[in-house]
Write an enzyme that holds these catalytic residues in place. Structure first.
Site: not given
Length: 424
Positions: A362-364
């Site tokens: 979920l970093r993007g």
């Protein structure tokens, strides 16, 4: 003869100087008088004089205040001397808009997570990063603390400062510029992480810690040139600190931790090798730099560089107004960042783009939201638009796409195509 050997052995086995220990505000080494130790050479009988100058001194009580004042004075002198070293102005950089935008957005919101800059040799990657020093804003730090502790945020405090705050002691606060620390490729792990004085720990039971580059870079910028050539053991250290925000030194059963939250900026040439996927994912944004092909722009770049080399101070003076305007713009964006809003519908579309591109984790999603808000703040708006997202989302996602190990990082076209497919 026995007496001579006994006295010589005593002199040689005596400690050479005071044990090194961290003190809150060390005096400069030149302010200490040198201590002369006379020893006798066993082979020739000649007397040898050795000058020792202690590096650190423990102070307490009223002497600590004097030490902090003298340390502050020395810091001002050091800053003034460093400011005399000319740095190419950020506003004078010709082209490379993508790289410059990624750097500015990270200065506005450090939680974006840094920038990875990849490009050809001689495209000004290191010049642009180091020119960012003039634009860095000021932050509040605790005076005498080597970790740049935030007096208002317990999560960014060192253990010593946190204990002092818990006891209700007043914390002296000063404003200082965000620091930029260069990490050399040949640095040792002890220099990066810091080291512990084992002798003092065993003899006196005191955890004497010598801070490293990660301590200096806390709440600042850590720059690694040619990051794709960095040794694996240093990459592991950066991964651990970037993941937890803390650096822990474990030696001989002794554990010392300190905050290590920094903006990680790396640059390199893709022809010299790719980064490990784990480290690449730690960079919030990815900027690609290409060689300028336009002849007029190339001539302008050559002329600007020649003018700077001939008269650095005069060249910097011509860009003073533009530099100050950009500084004010960054300060205004940082102060208004918290009030910038992004609609729920836009958040859903960002996550849909990430999901359809098979982005790992979920970093993007998080970085795309933060970068879009930082761009809106930079433009002086309090609401994110689809145009803001279209500008930053290729830099936030293209290095996170699943790809064949033999393929290079996507140029961003795949991300743009998916963006227009979802947002239309």
């Amino acid at each position: 003869m026995a007496g001579l050997l006994s006295s010589s052995f005593t002199a040689l086995s005596a400690p050479r100087g005071p044990t090194l220990s961290y003190c809150p505000a060390p005096l400069p080494p030149t302010s200490f008088p040198a201590r002369v130790v006379h020893r006798r050479n066993l082979s020739s009988g000649a007397r040898i004089s050795i000058r020792h100058r202690p590096r650190h001194l423990l102070v307490s009580g009223a002497a600590a205040a004097t030490t902090e004042l003298s340390s502050a004075d020395e810091g001002k002198k050091l800053m003034s001397s460093e400011s005399q070293r000319p740095v190419f102005p950020f506003s004078a950089i010709v082209g490379q808009d993508e790289m410059k935008l990624c750097l500015l957005l990270n200065v506005i919101d450090p939680k974006i997570g840094g920038v990875m800059i990849m490009g050809d040799r001689g495209t000004g990657k290191s010049t642009v990063v180091r020119s960012l020093v003039d634009l860095l804003p000021e932050i509040k730090v605790v005076v005498g603390d080597p970790f740049n502790s935030d007096p208002e945020d317990p999560e960014s405090m060192s253990m010593d400062v946190r204990d002092r705050a818990a006891r209700g002691e007043p914390l002296p606060v000063a404003a200082t510029r965000i620091t930029m620390v260069d990490l050399p490729l040949g640095a040792t792990e002890d220099r990066v992480c810091g080291t512990i004085d084992i002798e003092k720990a065993l003899t006196e039971g005191v955890k004497a810690f010598e801070p490293g580059l990660l301590a200096k870079a806390n709440r600042g910028i850590l720059y690694v040139d040619e990051v794709n050539l960095l040794d694996d053991h240093l990459v592991d250290v950066l991964l651990d600190s970037a993941a937890s925000g803390w650096n822990t030194v474990e030696r001989e059963g002794i554990s010392i931790s300190h905050p290590a939250r920094f903006i990680l900026i790396g640059s390199g040439n893709p022809e010299e090798g790719e980064l490990r996927p784990q480290l690449l994912d730690r960079f919030g944004m990815h900027a690609q730099v290409g060689t300028v092909r336009d002849a007029e722009l190339r001539v302008k770049i050559v002329e600007e560089r020649a003018g700077f080399d001939q008269d650095p101070k005069g060249f910097r003076e011509t860009y003073r107004a533009e530099q100050e305007k950009l500084q004010q713009q960054i300060a205004s964006a940082r102060s208004s960042l918290a009030s910038v809003q992004i609609d729920h519908d836009l958040r859903v579309k960002i996550s849909k783009v990430c999901a359809e591109l098979n982005v790992d984790g979920l970093r993007g999603d998080i970085v795309s939201n933060r970068a879009a808000k930082a761009l809106a703040a930079l433009k002086g708006r309090d609401k994110v638009t689809a145009e803001d997202i279209a500008t930053v989302i290729p830099n936030c996602l293209r290095h996170r796409l699943r790809k064949d190990p033999l393929e290079s990082i996507d140029s961003g076209l795949l991300v743009i195509e998916k963006f227009y497919e979802v947002f239309s």
